[in-house]
Write a protein that holds these residues in place. Structure first.
Motif, PDB file in Angstrom:
ATOM      1  N   ALA A   1       0.837  -1.200   0.000  1.00  0.00           N
ATOM      2  CA  ALA A   1       0.000   0.000   0.000  1.00  0.00           C
ATOM      3  C   ALA A   1       0.874   1.253   0.000  1.00  0.00           C
ATOM      4  N   HIS A   2       0.375   2.322  -0.614  1.00  0.00           N
ATOM      5  CA  HIS A   2       1.108   3.568  -0.643  1.00  0.00           C
ATOM      6  C   HIS A   2       0.873   4.335   0.653  1.00  0.00           C
ATOM      7  N   MET A   3       1.914   4.931   1.215  1.00  0.00           N
ATOM      8  CA  MET A   3       1.820   5.530   2.547  1.00  0.00           C
ATOM      9  C   MET A   3       0.773   6.639   2.629  1.00  0.00           C
ATOM     10  N   TYR A   4       0.638   7.419   1.540  1.00  0.00           N
ATOM     11  CA  TYR A   4      -0.339   8.503   1.600  1.00  0.00           C
ATOM     12  C   TYR A   4      -1.768   7.994   1.472  1.00  0.00           C
ATOM     13  N   ARG A   5      -1.950   6.881   0.795  1.00  0.00           N
ATOM     14  CA  ARG A   5      -3.286   6.279   0.744  1.00  0.00           C
ATOM     15  C   ARG A   5      -3.673   5.723   2.119  1.00  0.00           C
ATOM     16  N   VAL A   6      -2.706   5.166   2.818  1.00  0.00           N
ATOM     17  CA  VAL A   6      -2.970   4.675   4.168  1.00  0.00           C
ATOM     18  C   VAL A   6      -3.278   5.851   5.096  1.00  0.00           C
ATOM     19  N   ALA A   7      -2.575   6.966   4.919  1.00  0.00           N
ATOM     20  CA  ALA A   7      -2.853   8.159   5.717  1.00  0.00           C
ATOM     21  C   ALA A   7      -4.268   8.668   5.452  1.00  0.00           C
ATOM     22  N   ALA A   8      -4.690   8.636   4.194  1.00  0.00           N
ATOM     23  CA  ALA A   8      -6.052   9.055   3.850  1.00  0.00           C
ATOM     24  C   ALA A   8      -7.086   8.123   4.480  1.00  0.00           C
ATOM     25  N   ARG A   9      -6.760   6.848   4.566  1.00  0.00           N
ATOM     26  CA  ARG A   9      -7.640   5.898   5.240  1.00  0.00           C
ATOM     27  C   ARG A   9      -7.841   6.310   6.701  1.00  0.00           C
ATOM     28  N   GLY A  10      -6.772   6.780   7.317  1.00  0.00           N
ATOM     29  CA  GLY A  10      -6.872   7.247   8.691  1.00  0.00           C
ATOM     30  C   GLY A  10      -7.812   8.435   8.823  1.00  0.00           C
ATOM     31  N   LEU A  11      -7.788   9.341   7.839  1.00  0.00           N
ATOM     32  CA  LEU A  11      -8.702  10.484   7.868  1.00  0.00           C
ATOM     33  C   LEU A  11     -10.158  10.034   7.791  1.00  0.00           C
TER      34      LEU A  11
ATOM     35  N   VAL B   1     -11.661   5.445  20.695  1.00  0.00           N
ATOM     36  CA  VAL B   1     -10.758   4.464  20.080  1.00  0.00           C
ATOM     37  C   VAL B   1     -10.562   4.779  18.597  1.00  0.00           C
ATOM     38  N   GLY B   2     -11.660   5.151  17.921  1.00  0.00           N
ATOM     39  CA  GLY B   2     -11.584   5.466  16.496  1.00  0.00           C
ATOM     40  C   GLY B   2     -10.723   6.680  16.204  1.00  0.00           C
ATOM     41  N   VAL B   3     -10.790   7.694  17.080  1.00  0.00           N
ATOM     42  CA  VAL B   3      -9.935   8.870  16.898  1.00  0.00           C
ATOM     43  C   VAL B   3      -8.468   8.458  16.984  1.00  0.00           C
ATOM     44  N   GLY B   4      -8.144   7.589  17.941  1.00  0.00           N
ATOM     45  CA  GLY B   4      -6.770   7.101  18.045  1.00  0.00           C
ATOM     46  C   GLY B   4      -6.361   6.265  16.848  1.00  0.00           C
ATOM     47  N   LEU B   5      -7.266   5.418  16.384  1.00  0.00           N
ATOM     48  CA  LEU B   5      -6.987   4.559  15.234  1.00  0.00           C
ATOM     49  C   LEU B   5      -6.681   5.386  13.993  1.00  0.00           C
ATOM     50  N   GLY B   6      -7.555   6.345  13.700  1.00  0.00           N
ATOM     51  CA  GLY B   6      -7.335   7.185  12.526  1.00  0.00           C
ATOM     52  C   GLY B   6      -6.112   8.065  12.672  1.00  0.00           C
ATOM     53  N   GLY B   7      -5.918   8.630  13.868  1.00  0.00           N
ATOM     54  CA  GLY B   7      -4.751   9.472  14.092  1.00  0.00           C
ATOM     55  C   GLY B   7      -3.450   8.705  13.987  1.00  0.00           C
ATOM     56  N   GLY B   8      -3.445   7.446  14.430  1.00  0.00           N
ATOM     57  CA  GLY B   8      -2.243   6.623  14.316  1.00  0.00           C
ATOM     58  C   GLY B   8      -1.881   6.339  12.876  1.00  0.00           C
ATOM     59  N   LEU B   9      -2.877   5.982  12.072  1.00  0.00           N
ATOM     60  CA  LEU B   9      -2.644   5.753  10.644  1.00  0.00           C
ATOM     61  C   LEU B   9      -2.064   7.002   9.990  1.00  0.00           C
ATOM     62  N   PHE B  10      -2.684   8.137  10.287  1.00  0.00           N
ATOM     63  CA  PHE B  10      -2.279   9.383   9.639  1.00  0.00           C
ATOM     64  C   PHE B  10      -0.886   9.823  10.087  1.00  0.00           C
ATOM     65  N   ALA B  11      -0.632   9.811  11.396  1.00  0.00           N
ATOM     66  CA  ALA B  11       0.628  10.350  11.918  1.00  0.00           C
ATOM     67  C   ALA B  11       1.839   9.556  11.445  1.00  0.00           C
ATOM     68  N   VAL B  12       1.773   8.240  11.550  1.00  0.00           N
ATOM     69  CA  VAL B  12       2.955   7.448  11.227  1.00  0.00           C
ATOM     70  C   VAL B  12       3.253   7.484   9.737  1.00  0.00           C
TER      71      VAL B  12
END
Length: 478
Positions: free
Chosen positions: A323-333, A360-371
């Protein structure tokens, strides 16, 4: 026969090591895993302080001590004054001049001392802020501002120099894994601290508040000393006063010239603000609107951190499978949008479980986006020195978080004042209106961040095939 079986068993364990041990592949011959874990203690220290500042203290000040939300938002957001300096701190640690040959250790040490000083005086100025009956009225707010400023400036200094040190001592190919390890240790510190604070503040008292904050001050100083002990080799040639150095603006211009840098930093700012504006409000919302206790609302931080770690593992799995890192970040959003929707619906539906799920969802999405955005920042500029690279990303992120913390409290107060005056209509004349307005605003920022992040998934900005963005947890089974 027995020896052959033993050899096979040893070979099996050696082969399985990097698969069943997260971050085993972050280590190298020169930097074993034990050394990395010890260095990562500075992130555990930072996690403890972050939970205290943005989780426990804002709830205690607003609900137990009766301080206004606007004032609490202001003092908690004061460390943002030091956030833009992360870029300068990173550059200064890159170009530090010293006969001792250390670049990062002095900054970690002095940052730790500042953080300790701020936490040591903090409980007393907070109690003064609550019970002041003599002296000028500005004494309490000014003391609280000083305590939070010292703590925040120390945290930013130690964390920026610590991250730069970690990227210095490991091979370039190992950097994504080491960054991931440090991020997970930050979350571990937050989870442990949230559980600790929830246990020791069940029966709240002023004495317990003093003990908890000053105990944290001592613990963080000890952890940081252990973390940096014998980590950075002394090399006077790197810190010689007569060596040629690029100026600050020259180094910054070199970093900015890489394609996609400014768009990525803008996306980091929008996404970080969107995920963080609720930090100052989530626990008071649980206490004031849903009637939760201090222990119950403090556990929200642990749930958020657990969600972030889950997002981290999900990101690792996705990146390992192409997977592309920016697509994974968008998934977090997108996950964040769903999470804030759950938080909004928790109040009218009267469902505490939906509120917890939203946290929990805020943490999940924020983790995807931040990393994923941090890995993108590392991948954009492989020629920039560690300090300015880490400093640029973390300065933008921390500044956006601090501004959003301040705006969150102010906006909530303004909207509530309008609602109670009847300006928004009788249906909005409730204590929860300001909270819900902020949560809707965060959803809007997440959609805006999606629009900014989108072009980065194009071929123009894609990483080369030689760029390895796997980071340790990707090696977990499954």
């Amino acid at each position: 026969m027995l020896h052959a079986a033993n050899r096979k068993m040893i070979a099996l364990w050696q082969k399985a090591g990097t698969r069943f041990m997260p971050f085993a592949d972050a280590a190298s011959e020169d930097v074993p895993l034990s050394r990395l874990l010890r260095l990562a203690l500075f992130q555990v220290s930072a996690g403890c302080v972050l939970v205290l500042l943005t989780g426990t203290l804002n709830r205690v000040l607003i609900v137990e001590l009766g301080v206004s939300v606007a004032l609490v938002s202001a003092v908690v957001a004061i460390p943002v004054l030091a956030s833009p300096l992360r870029l300068l701190i990173g550059y200064r640690s890159d170009t530090y001049k010293s006969v001792l040959g250390w670049r990062r250790v002095p900054y970690v040490w002095f940052g730790s001392l500042l953080q300790f000083g701020g936490l040591a005086i903090m409980p007393f100025v907070l109690l003064l802020l609550h019970t002041q009956t003599v002296g000028p009225g500005w004494a309490g707010p000014a003391g609280a501002a000083l305590a939070f400023l010292l703590t925040g400036f120390g945290l930013h200094t130690a964390q920026t120099a610590g991250l730069a040190l970690a990227t210095d001592i490991v091979p370039t190919a190992k950097r994504p894994r080491v960054v991931a390890l440090l991020y997970v240790m930050l979350l571990v510190g937050m989870i442990v601290a949230s559980v600790f604070y929830s246990i020791f503040l069940v029966d709240f008292s002023h004495k317990q508040l003093i003990q908890v904050i000053q105990g944290t001050a001592l613990l963080t100083l000890v952890l940081n000393v252990i973390a940096i002990w014998k980590q950075e080799a002394r090399d006077p040639s790197r810190t010689a006063s007569d060596r040629k150095l690029a100026g600050f603006f020259e180094a910054l211009a070199d970093y900015r010239k890489h394609p996609g840098t400014m768009r990525l930093l803008l996306a980091v700012a929008l996404g970080s603000a969107a995920f963080s504006m609720q930090d100052i409000l989530l626990e008071p919302y649980g206490g004031e609107i849903l009637g939760m206790s201090v222990a119950q609302t403090t556990l929200l931080t642990g749930l958020w951190a657990a969600g972030t770690m889950s997002g981290f593992a999900w990101a690792a799995y996705s990146l390992n499978h192409g997977a592309h890192m920016y697509r994974v970040a968008a998934r977090g959003l997108l996950v964040g949008i769903a999470a804030f929707s759950a938080i909004i619906l928790a109040s009218p539906l009267g469902m505490d479980g939906l509120f917890y799920a939203g946290a929990v969802g805020v943490g999940l999405g924020g983790g995807l986006f931040a990393v994923c955005t941090m890995l993108g920042a590392i991948g954009i500029s492989k020629k920039a020195d560690s300090g300015i690279l880490v400093g640029a990303w973390s300065a933008v992120q921390a500044t956006a978080i601090g501004v959003s913390l301040l705006l969150g409290g102010v906006i909530k107060n303004v909207v509530n004042a309008l609602a109670f005056e009847g300006v928004l209509g009788p249906a909005m004349n409730t204590a929860g209106t300001g909270y819900l307005f902020v949560y809707h605003l965060e959803i809007g920022l997440l959609f805006l961040c999606l629009a900014v992040l989108g072009p980065l998934t194009g071929l123009r900005y894609r990483q080369t095939q030689e760029s390895d963005t796997r980071f340790g947890l990707a090696e977990l089974p499954g």
